[in-house]
Design an enzyme around this catalytic site. Structure first.
Site, PDB file in Angstrom:
ATOM      1  N   ARG A 187       0.783  -1.118   0.020  1.00 31.60           N
ATOM      2  CA  ARG A 187      -0.066   0.056   0.162  1.00 31.60           C
ATOM      3  C   ARG A 187       0.776   1.151   0.194  1.00 31.60           C
ATOM      4  O   ARG A 187       1.618   1.446   0.940  1.00 31.60           O
ATOM      5  CB  ARG A 187      -0.976   0.120   1.204  1.00 31.60           C
TER       6      ARG A 187
ATOM      7  N   GLU B 124      -7.481   8.406   6.061  1.00 32.49           N
ATOM      8  CA  GLU B 124      -7.672   9.096   7.306  1.00 32.49           C
ATOM      9  C   GLU B 124      -8.149  10.561   7.063  1.00 32.49           C
ATOM     10  O   GLU B 124      -7.503  11.463   7.621  1.00 32.49           O
ATOM     11  CB  GLU B 124      -6.551   8.863   8.371  1.00 32.49           C
TER      12      GLU B 124
ATOM     13  N   TYR C  45      -4.755   1.850  16.188  1.00 37.04           N
ATOM     14  CA  TYR C  45      -3.555   1.765  16.938  1.00 37.04           C
ATOM     15  C   TYR C  45      -3.984   1.394  18.189  1.00 37.04           C
ATOM     16  O   TYR C  45      -3.023   0.359  18.849  1.00 37.04           O
ATOM     17  CB  TYR C  45      -2.593   2.869  16.787  1.00 37.04           C
TER      18      TYR C  45
ATOM     19  N   ASN D 274      -7.781   1.821   9.763  1.00 40.74           N
ATOM     20  CA  ASN D 274      -6.331   2.157  10.414  1.00 40.74           C
ATOM     21  C   ASN D 274      -6.746   2.145  11.948  1.00 40.74           C
ATOM     22  O   ASN D 274      -7.686   2.873  12.432  1.00 40.74           O
ATOM     23  CB  ASN D 274      -5.955   3.263  10.172  1.00 40.74           C
TER      24      ASN D 274
ATOM     25  N   GLU E 127      -4.007  -0.129   8.225  1.00 40.95           N
ATOM     26  CA  GLU E 127      -2.716   0.526   8.889  1.00 40.95           C
ATOM     27  C   GLU E 127      -2.891  -0.293  10.454  1.00 40.95           C
ATOM     28  O   GLU E 127      -3.945  -0.200  11.061  1.00 40.95           O
ATOM     29  CB  GLU E 127      -2.402   1.837   9.068  1.00 40.95           C
TER      30      GLU E 127
ATOM     31  N   HIS F  42      -2.870  11.078   0.452  1.00 40.22           N
ATOM     32  CA  HIS F  42      -2.470  10.681   1.956  1.00 40.22           C
ATOM     33  C   HIS F  42      -1.973  12.192   2.398  1.00 40.22           C
ATOM     34  O   HIS F  42      -0.800  12.200   2.649  1.00 40.22           O
ATOM     35  CB  HIS F  42      -1.614   9.650   1.911  1.00 40.22           C
TER      36      HIS F  42
END
Length: 536
Positions: A104, A194, A339, A337, A412, A149
């Site tokens: 990606r 995002e 985390y 994504n 991600e 991005h």
């Protein structure tokens, strides 16, 4: 007593997980489903370098880091970064060595259209991406291309940037060009990465490029344009390109998992759901829900606050019926994504019932949610990134329930460390723990997840953190002009996974299960002290 090193805390958590893992995940459940893909991700500004070479135009990050170097923790920039513009073949070889199915990466809009507008094509930029795509396919690696991005061409920012509704038209022109140039070989597209961060960090709170502080207005206007641009690009692809190219178009949205600070508190529970809607639902609800449009809680609260502030209309813009229809269902897959996790509580008594009147415009007063993290959660080199694997599974289940179990690709997930950290046991532990929760979501919760893409292939320029936070599976020596890449220990985990299509068993040396660790943070939130609390 000094705090234990991050790697020690993470390894302890890994060991705590093992007993429960053996009991809960059968041998077959450690196997990834047929067709499940693995990959690594990067972004153009973070790795390419060559910021002004071969006809590339200036973007908003070029402008920010050159005029305001103090906006980056170590006053660094992406002028050279990993030098992937010149070293892309080496990067593809690393991906091949890892056994990855997908790479990606993002296209730098300014590299192929220096002023952001069609009619001014930079052939050298087109050649670079053609060469990268050809190299990937020669190694049987599928390109997944992110069209945007965070690196808007500066001339388009000079026109007002994303809060200007006309940016949607310029974006669709650019997307159409990219589909035409590369779509015969690219079968996985992401329109935006995002958009929450693009809008909130760029136009709301003002610490990412273009570094504007327009909280509660600019962020909402930005999101409105981005969503319209996404829908228009998606519809154009399926109208003009899909029949011949047979690709899929999605969008990548980011979200933490939000857990009520006190499970027995109704206000904290409502704050939890508000947080999820103001973060993920803001962009996901218009696209993936059955009814479309912004989440009702956002509509209601921003309108109420706007009227209380003396405005005649909501600061949250309104979609036309045609725009709602165009957005609804405008994704072939859900890029996610994730985390970390935050605990939530209401920012003010009664904040779940009605917004508190405030003379200042801000998303914080609109949402009225306070966020914090449990100090016992293992940390990383990034203050916001705590290791909370069970939050990953809960987020996947929330997406399943909220949006009818759409096809999800985790685009991600990763862990930051400081320095070279070649023996990165903490990163290996992080990915192992989060992948275990993904497998539980797939096998036990029947979540429709078909891929996992690690952030990141390389240590790179991490935006405002510069080079102080390292997410790479490969170390990059930024002090060496040749930018050598060195594998970290975590590459071994992914080589094993891509070869066997299984998650290796966790170490069996434990007497405390991860389930009890998780339960403590579900039931005893009112006992948390000294945690990092903030209002967003």
């Amino acid at each position: 007593m000094a705090a234990a090193p991050v790697s020690v805390l993470l390894l302890a958590l890994l060991l705590q997980t093992a007993k429960a893992a053996r009991a809960e995940l059968g041998d077959g459940d450690r196997t990834f489903p047929t067709g499940f893909v693995f990959g690594c991700a990067t972004a153009s500004y973070q790795v390419e370098g060559a910021w002004n070479e071969s006809g590339k135009g200036e973007n908003i990050w070029d402008r920010l880091v050159h005029e305001h170097p103090d906006s980056v923790a170590d006053r660094s920039n992406g002028d050279v970064a990993c030098d992937s513009y010149h070293k892309y073949k080496e990067d593809v070889s690393l991906l091949k060595d890892l056994g990855m199915d997908v790479y990606r990466f993002s296209i730098s809009w300014s590299r192929i259209l220096p002023n952001g507008m069609v009619g001014n094509l930079n052939r050298a930029g087109v050649d670079y991406y053609n060469n990268l795509i050809t190299e990937l396919l020669s190694k049987s690696i599928q390109p997944m291309v992110t069209l945007y991005h965070w690196d808007l061409p500066q001339p388009l920012q000079d026109l007002g940037g994303w809060p200007n509704p006309l940016l949607a038209d310029y974006y669709v022109d650019y997307a159409d060009l990219a589909f035409g140039l590369f779509g015969d070989r690219v079968k996985l597209w992401l329109t935006f990465n995002e958009p929450y961060e693009t809008c909130v960090s760029g136009y709301g709170s003002g610490h990412n490029a273009p570094d504007l502080d327009l909280d509660g207005v600019g962020d909402y206007l930005c999101a409105h344009t981005v969503l319209r641009a996404h829908a228009a690009a998606y519809r154009l692809y399926h109208r003009k390109h899909a029949a011949s190219q047979k690709g899929r178009v999605g969008i990548t949205l980011n979200s933490e998992w939000f857990e009520a600070r006190n499970a027995s508190s109704e206000e904290d529970g409502l704050a939890r759901e508000r947080a999820q809607q103001f973060k993920l639902g803001w962009f996901a609800h218009p696209i993936f829900s059955e009814v479309g449009d912004y989440p009702p809680v956002m509509r209601e609260r921003v309108m109420a606050n706007s009227l209380a502030q003396g405005l005649s209309r909501s600061r949250l813009p309104t979609f036309s019926a045609a725009q709602v229809a165009a957005l609804r269902g405008s994704a072939d897959f859900f890029g996610l994504n994730h985390y970390s996790t935050y605990l939530t509580s209401s920012a003010a008594p009664g904040g779940d019932k009605a917004p508190a009147a405030s003379s200042s415009f801000s998303r914080s007063s609109d949402a009225a949610v306070q966020f914090e993290q449990d100090p016992s959660w293992p940390g990383s080199a990034s203050t916001w990134l705590k290791v909370v694997p069970w939050g990953f599974r809960r987020l996947l289940v929330w997406v399943r329930d909220a949006y009818g179990n759409p096809p999800v690709i985790v685009t991600e997930n990763g862990f930051s460390s400081a320095g070279s950290d070649l023996n990165d046991t903490a990163r290996t532990a992080y990915h192992s723990l989060y992948l275990e929760q993904l497998l539980k979501a797939v096998h036990e919760d029947k979540c429709n997840v078909s891929g996992y893409i690690a952030w990141s292939l390389l240590d790179n320029f991490e935006w405002n953190d510069g080079y102080t936070a390292r997410f790479g599976l490969y170390h990059v020596d930024f002090a060496d002009a040749s930018r050598p890449r060195t594998p970290k220990g975590s590459t071994g985990l992914f080589k094993t996974i891509t070869k066997t299509r299984r998650l290796p068993a966790l170490p069996p040396h434990t007497h405390q299960s991860h389930q009890s660790h998780q339960s403590r943070h579900t039931d005893d939130r009112n006992e948390i002290h000294g945690s990092d609390a903030r209002v967003v």
